[in-house]
Design a protein around this motif. Structure first.
Motif, PDB file in Angstrom:
ATOM      1  N   ASP A   1     -13.276   4.782   7.661  1.00 31.10           N
ATOM      2  CA  ASP A   1     -14.142   3.685   7.214  1.00 31.10           C
ATOM      3  C   ASP A   1     -15.571   4.168   6.971  1.00 31.10           C
ATOM      4  N   GLU A   2     -16.008   5.132   7.759  1.00 36.27           N
ATOM      5  CA  GLU A   2     -17.352   5.687   7.573  1.00 36.27           C
ATOM      6  C   GLU A   2     -17.435   6.479   6.270  1.00 36.27           C
ATOM      7  N   ILE A   3     -16.369   7.213   5.969  1.00 37.27           N
ATOM      8  CA  ILE A   3     -16.339   8.005   4.735  1.00 37.27           C
ATOM      9  C   ILE A   3     -16.318   7.082   3.516  1.00 37.27           C
ATOM     10  N   CYS A   4     -15.536   6.016   3.609  1.00 41.58           N
ATOM     11  CA  CYS A   4     -15.476   5.047   2.504  1.00 41.58           C
ATOM     12  C   CYS A   4     -16.858   4.465   2.226  1.00 41.58           C
ATOM     13  N   LYS A   5     -17.560   4.143   3.282  1.00 40.83           N
ATOM     14  CA  LYS A   5     -18.902   3.582   3.134  1.00 40.83           C
ATOM     15  C   LYS A   5     -19.860   4.627   2.574  1.00 40.83           C
TER      16      LYS A   5
ATOM     17  N   LEU B   1     -19.155   7.280   0.717  1.00 37.50           N
ATOM     18  CA  LEU B   1     -18.829   7.645  -0.659  1.00 37.50           C
ATOM     19  C   LEU B   1     -18.686   6.439  -1.579  1.00 37.50           C
ATOM     20  N   ASP B   2     -18.837   5.248  -1.006  1.00 36.94           N
ATOM     21  CA  ASP B   2     -18.736   4.006  -1.779  1.00 36.94           C
ATOM     22  C   ASP B   2     -17.403   3.925  -2.524  1.00 36.94           C
ATOM     23  N   CYS B   3     -16.331   4.028  -1.765  1.00 37.12           N
ATOM     24  CA  CYS B   3     -15.003   3.954  -2.364  1.00 37.12           C
ATOM     25  C   CYS B   3     -14.045   3.255  -1.406  1.00 37.12           C
ATOM     26  N   THR B   4     -12.853   2.971  -1.875  1.00 40.24           N
ATOM     27  CA  THR B   4     -11.858   2.286  -1.060  1.00 40.24           C
ATOM     28  C   THR B   4     -11.014   3.293  -0.280  1.00 40.24           C
ATOM     29  N   SER B   5     -10.309   2.779   0.722  1.00 42.96           N
ATOM     30  CA  SER B   5      -9.411   3.645   1.487  1.00 42.96           C
ATOM     31  C   SER B   5      -8.261   4.128   0.601  1.00 42.96           C
ATOM     32  N   GLY B   6      -7.919   3.326  -0.408  1.00 41.49           N
ATOM     33  CA  GLY B   6      -6.864   3.718  -1.338  1.00 41.49           C
ATOM     34  C   GLY B   6      -7.233   4.972  -2.110  1.00 41.49           C
ATOM     35  N   ILE B   7      -8.504   5.075  -2.508  1.00 43.71           N
ATOM     36  CA  ILE B   7      -8.962   6.269  -3.224  1.00 43.71           C
ATOM     37  C   ILE B   7      -8.918   7.481  -2.298  1.00 43.71           C
ATOM     38  N   LEU B   8      -9.330   7.293  -1.046  1.00 47.42           N
ATOM     39  CA  LEU B   8      -9.278   8.397  -0.085  1.00 47.42           C
ATOM     40  C   LEU B   8      -7.850   8.913   0.074  1.00 47.42           C
ATOM     41  N   LYS B   9      -6.919   8.000   0.233  1.00 49.58           N
ATOM     42  CA  LYS B   9      -5.518   8.395   0.407  1.00 49.58           C
ATOM     43  C   LYS B   9      -4.992   9.117  -0.828  1.00 49.58           C
ATOM     44  N   ASP B  10      -5.359   8.602  -1.997  1.00 49.05           N
ATOM     45  CA  ASP B  10      -4.907   9.217  -3.244  1.00 49.05           C
ATOM     46  C   ASP B  10      -5.432  10.641  -3.382  1.00 49.05           C
ATOM     47  N   ARG B  11      -6.731  10.836  -3.099  1.00 45.13           N
ATOM     48  CA  ARG B  11      -7.326  12.162  -3.261  1.00 45.13           C
ATOM     49  C   ARG B  11      -6.744  13.170  -2.268  1.00 45.13           C
ATOM     50  N   LEU B  12      -6.512  12.735  -1.048  1.00 42.04           N
ATOM     51  CA  LEU B  12      -5.924  13.628  -0.047  1.00 42.04           C
ATOM     52  C   LEU B  12      -4.481  13.975  -0.415  1.00 42.04           C
TER      53      LEU B  12
END
Length: 273
Positions: free
Chosen positions: A185-189, A191-202
């Motif tokens: 949640d800290e990374i999303c905030k 980088l101003d992105c959703t958790s869905g984007i984080l999961k996709d990139r990983l």
């Protein structure tokens, strides 16, 4: 080449200050500001015209460069206006189901600029601008491009949407913050992105490296400090979009438009009554 474009510059500068155009800087589409996409479409159109001719001198004699510039500035205006007006349909839906909305909006903006500047463009150019705007989605809209100018803008819009309409965050940025101990949640905030984007990139990075877990990915990053962010196509999209966004943020959307090489090919005598 003798330049006679002071009126055209005044018109374009006024258009760039129109409230609905300024609104584009506040609206995002898939992580990219609409104003950034607008400049991108202009730059791609400019590059396409350069490729077709060695120089733009001859090209500008056979094509309505003014209509292209104005049409591009206006083409995605409804992405902002539909929010202001509380419309239920999206921009894409409007292009299919309500082209009349797009047409009225385009004509209203040109009316506003003509009233503000006292400059009236020829009816043929005005119609060309409207056609560029209403047909820029091509087969994905109700109206298909039927002029050289509209086809140039449509192709540029497609390229920009395909390559540069993506949140330019890669797994490398995410893993750097994870290595620092930050939570999702800290990374999303950050980088101003959703958790869905984080999961996709990983996930993309894991696929490229043949890894199964995020823990393995974090360990790999910890040892190598570098990591693939996706396949070649995805990497191209991320890198190009990142450069585009940085350019617009550094110079400014309106400044980039006003400094386009196409501006010097405008001829007031051919544009205005």
């Amino acid at each position: 080449m003798q330049i006679n474009n002071k009126k055209a510059q005044l018109y374009i500068n006024s258009l760039l200050q129109h409230p609905l155009v300024r609104q584009l800087e506040l609206v995002e589409d898939q992580g990219v500001k609409v104003s950034t996409h607008t400049y991108d479409v202009l730059k791609i159109s400019e590059d396409e015209m350069k490729r077709e001719f060695i120089g733009l001198d001859e090209y500008s004699k056979t094509i309505d460069v003014f209509a292209i510039i104005v049409g591009i500035i206006i083409h995605d205006i409804s992405k902002g206006s539909i929010r202001i007006n509380g419309e239920k349909l999206s921009h894409s839906q409007m292009m299919i189901k309500r082209p009349d909305y797009i047409i009225r909006e385009t004509e209203k903006i040109m009316d506003d600029i003509e009233e503000e500047t006292g400059l009236k463009i020829h009816d043929e150019i005005r119609k060309n601008v409207v056609h560029i705007v209403i047909s820029h989605h091509g087969k994905w809209g109700k109206i298909k491009p039927s002029t050289k100018e509209a086809n140039i803008v449509h192709k540029a819009d497609v390229y920009s949407a395909k390559y540069h309409r993506i949140n330019p965050i890669g797994a490398d940025e995410i893993l750097r913050h994870m290595a620092e101990g930050m939570q999702t949640d800290e990374i999303c905030k950050k980088l101003d992105c959703t958790s869905g984007i984080l999961k996709d990139r990983l996930k993309r990075a894991k696929v490229e490296l043949g890894l199964k877990s995020t823990k393995q990915l974090v360990n790999y990053y910890g040892k190598n400090k570098r990591i693939p962010i996706g396949d070649d196509f995805f990497t191209k999209r991320i890198r190009e979009t990142s450069r585009l966004i940085n350019s617009v943020e550094k110079v400014g959307f309106r400044n980039l438009i006003k400094n386009s090489i196409l501006i010097k090919y405008l001829d007031d005598d051919k544009i205005f009554e």
